[in-house]
Design a protein around this motif. Sequence first.
Motif, PDB file in Angstrom:
ATOM      1  N   LYS A 169       0.829  -1.204   0.000  1.00 32.72           N
ATOM      2  CA  LYS A 169       0.000   0.000   0.000  1.00 32.72           C
ATOM      3  C   LYS A 169       0.865   1.257   0.000  1.00 32.72           C
ATOM      4  CE  LYS A 169      -0.341   0.347   5.053  1.00 32.72           C
ATOM      5  NZ  LYS A 169      -1.247   0.425   6.222  1.00 32.72           N
ATOM      6  N   LEU A 170       0.192   2.383  -0.211  1.00 32.47           N
ATOM      7  CA  LEU A 170       0.808   3.700  -0.097  1.00 32.47           C
ATOM      8  C   LEU A 170       0.231   4.393   1.127  1.00 32.47           C
ATOM      9  CD1 LEU A 170       0.503   4.811  -3.831  1.00 32.47           C
ATOM     10  CD2 LEU A 170       2.614   4.136  -2.680  1.00 32.47           C
ATOM     11  N   ALA A 171       1.047   5.194   1.790  1.00 32.62           N
ATOM     12  CA  ALA A 171       0.585   5.921   2.965  1.00 32.62           C
ATOM     13  C   ALA A 171       1.205   7.314   2.957  1.00 32.62           C
ATOM     14  CB  ALA A 171       0.942   5.161   4.243  1.00 32.62           C
ATOM     15  N   GLY A 172       0.825   8.114   3.936  1.00 32.04           N
ATOM     16  CA  GLY A 172       1.288   9.493   3.982  1.00 32.04           C
ATOM     17  C   GLY A 172       0.232  10.429   3.424  1.00 32.04           C
ATOM     18  N   GLN A 173       0.667  11.593   2.958  1.00 26.38           N
ATOM     19  CA  GLN A 173      -0.270  12.587   2.416  1.00 26.38           C
ATOM     20  C   GLN A 173      -0.541  12.318   0.929  1.00 26.38           C
ATOM     21  OE1 GLN A 173       2.521  13.837   4.277  1.00 26.38           O
ATOM     22  NE2 GLN A 173       1.329  14.049   6.135  1.00 26.38           N
ATOM     23  N   VAL A 174      -1.053  11.124   0.651  1.00 24.13           N
ATOM     24  CA  VAL A 174      -1.254  10.701  -0.738  1.00 24.13           C
ATOM     25  C   VAL A 174      -2.265  11.599  -1.448  1.00 24.13           C
ATOM     26  CG1 VAL A 174      -1.893   8.789  -2.250  1.00 24.13           C
ATOM     27  CG2 VAL A 174      -0.716   8.326  -0.093  1.00 24.13           C
ATOM     28  N   ASP A 175      -3.356  11.941  -0.780  1.00 24.95           N
ATOM     29  CA  ASP A 175      -4.398  12.755  -1.417  1.00 24.95           C
ATOM     30  C   ASP A 175      -3.881  14.148  -1.772  1.00 24.95           C
ATOM     31  OD1 ASP A 175      -6.189  10.688  -1.248  1.00 24.95           O
ATOM     32  OD2 ASP A 175      -7.080  11.368   0.641  1.00 24.95           O
ATOM     33  N   ILE A 176      -3.108  14.738  -0.881  1.00 25.82           N
ATOM     34  CA  ILE A 176      -2.557  16.074  -1.160  1.00 25.82           C
ATOM     35  C   ILE A 176      -1.578  16.005  -2.328  1.00 25.82           C
ATOM     36  CG2 ILE A 176      -1.170  17.968  -0.238  1.00 25.82           C
ATOM     37  CD1 ILE A 176      -2.248  17.312   2.525  1.00 25.82           C
ATOM     38  N   ILE A 177      -0.724  14.994  -2.323  1.00 26.53           N
ATOM     39  CA  ILE A 177       0.250  14.831  -3.408  1.00 26.53           C
ATOM     40  C   ILE A 177      -0.467  14.592  -4.732  1.00 26.53           C
ATOM     41  CG2 ILE A 177       2.091  13.339  -4.288  1.00 26.53           C
ATOM     42  CD1 ILE A 177       2.954  12.923  -1.367  1.00 26.53           C
ATOM     43  N   ASN A 178      -1.523  13.796  -4.713  1.00 24.64           N
ATOM     44  CA  ASN A 178      -2.292  13.567  -5.937  1.00 24.64           C
ATOM     45  C   ASN A 178      -2.923  14.863  -6.443  1.00 24.64           C
ATOM     46  OD1 ASN A 178      -1.798  10.850  -6.328  1.00 24.64           O
ATOM     47  ND2 ASN A 178      -3.569  10.173  -5.139  1.00 24.64           N
ATOM     48  N   GLY A 179      -3.387  15.697  -5.516  1.00 20.63           N
ATOM     49  CA  GLY A 179      -3.966  16.978  -5.916  1.00 20.63           C
ATOM     50  C   GLY A 179      -2.940  17.878  -6.582  1.00 20.63           C
ATOM     51  N   LEU A 180      -1.726  17.893  -6.058  1.00 17.27           N
ATOM     52  CA  LEU A 180      -0.654  18.683  -6.663  1.00 17.27           C
ATOM     53  C   LEU A 180      -0.248  18.110  -8.019  1.00 17.27           C
ATOM     54  CD1 LEU A 180       1.548  19.219  -3.483  1.00 17.27           C
ATOM     55  CD2 LEU A 180       0.175  20.957  -4.647  1.00 17.27           C
ATOM     56  N   ASN A 181      -0.206  16.793  -8.101  1.00 15.63           N
ATOM     57  CA  ASN A 181       0.187  16.144  -9.355  1.00 15.63           C
ATOM     58  C   ASN A 181      -0.764  16.495 -10.496  1.00 15.63           C
ATOM     59  OD1 ASN A 181       2.310  14.943  -8.054  1.00 15.63           O
ATOM     60  ND2 ASN A 181       1.364  12.925  -7.891  1.00 15.63           N
ATOM     61  N   HIS A 182      -2.024  16.680 -10.162  1.00 15.69           N
ATOM     62  CA  HIS A 182      -3.021  16.996 -11.184  1.00 15.69           C
ATOM     63  C   HIS A 182      -2.651  18.268 -11.951  1.00 15.69           C
ATOM     64  CE1 HIS A 182      -6.828  18.044 -13.070  1.00 15.69           C
ATOM     65  NE2 HIS A 182      -6.807  19.201 -12.422  1.00 15.69           N
ATOM     66  N   TYR A 183      -2.112  19.248 -11.250  1.00 17.88           N
ATOM     67  CA  TYR A 183      -1.822  20.533 -11.887  1.00 17.88           C
ATOM     68  C   TYR A 183      -0.671  20.455 -12.882  1.00 17.88           C
ATOM     69  CZ  TYR A 183      -5.013  22.735  -8.609  1.00 17.88           C
ATOM     70  OH  TYR A 183      -6.136  23.096  -7.913  1.00 17.88           O
ATOM     71  N   ILE A 184       0.260  19.536 -12.654  1.00 10.97           N
ATOM     72  CA  ILE A 184       1.413  19.441 -13.561  1.00 10.97           C
ATOM     73  C   ILE A 184       1.314  18.228 -14.488  1.00 10.97           C
ATOM     74  CG2 ILE A 184       2.991  20.721 -12.078  1.00 10.97           C
ATOM     75  CD1 ILE A 184       4.042  18.088 -11.005  1.00 10.97           C
ATOM     76  N   GLY A 185       0.180  17.536 -14.444  1.00  8.32           N
ATOM     77  CA  GLY A 185      -0.062  16.460 -15.397  1.00  8.32           C
ATOM     78  C   GLY A 185       0.451  15.097 -14.994  1.00  8.32           C
ATOM     79  N   MET A 186       0.882  14.941 -13.755  1.00  9.67           N
ATOM     80  CA  MET A 186       1.347  13.624 -13.306  1.00  9.67           C
ATOM     81  C   MET A 186       0.154  12.750 -12.938  1.00  9.67           C
ATOM     82  SD  MET A 186       4.617  14.780 -10.959  1.00  9.67           S
ATOM     83  CE  MET A 186       5.263  13.125 -10.745  1.00  9.67           C
ATOM     84  N   LYS A 187       0.331  11.465 -13.095  1.00 11.61           N
ATOM     85  CA  LYS A 187      -0.736  10.535 -12.756  1.00 11.61           C
ATOM     86  C   LYS A 187      -0.959  10.523 -11.244  1.00 11.61           C
ATOM     87  CE  LYS A 187       0.016   7.330 -16.620  1.00 11.61           C
ATOM     88  NZ  LYS A 187       0.384   5.937 -16.994  1.00 11.61           N
TER      89      LYS A 187
END
Length: 200
Positions: free
Chosen positions: A52-70
């Motif tokens: 699994k993945l843990a940590g601030q995954v949701d926040i990191i995913n939100g940031l990734n959206h802006y720069i086009g990362m999956k």
Amino acid sequence: MKNSSPISSTNRLLLILCSIALLAVIFLPIWRIELDAAQYPEGLELQIYSNKLAGQVDIINGLNHYIGMKTLHADDFIEFTVLPYIIGFFVLAFLGVALSRKRKFVYVLFGAFLLFGIVAMVDFYRWLYNYGHDLDPNAPIIVPGMAYQPPLIGFKQLLNFGAFSIPDLGGWMFIAVGVILAYCTWNEFRRAKKRNLSQV
């Protein structure tokens, strides 16, 4: 024959301890990627477990959206399905070699564990490369020629974020197991060589 000679009691104990350590690794974070930026003074953290993945995954995913990362989802990675079983196999393998007391199995175990370590790191690098280079061309923020591949290990600056990638507790235990196994292999090889010389 040297390969059929029993391994030392000390090395058997070390192999059993390695087996226990690997069992713990299944439940511990293996790797961590820390992100630091002015807007996140407390930092962001991504922890990678065997399943699994843990940590601030949701926040990191939100940031990734802006720069086009999956976005990151454990279900998207086959590694999180098979890795616990691979580690479990080595838990039993270390224990089995210790109980068998056969030197040749120590050599085989060392080769298999080394191969697994190499394959795992290559796969992790491939995952990081794809993660940082396979970008959405319609992302809100596009920097021409910019890739966002996190470092395999160490520090790397990614725009205004500093990314620091290091083993976590489980990863350090994995490394320790590898070092101990290498020692046991070298020690058994040395003992076998001495035994052969004494018989000449």
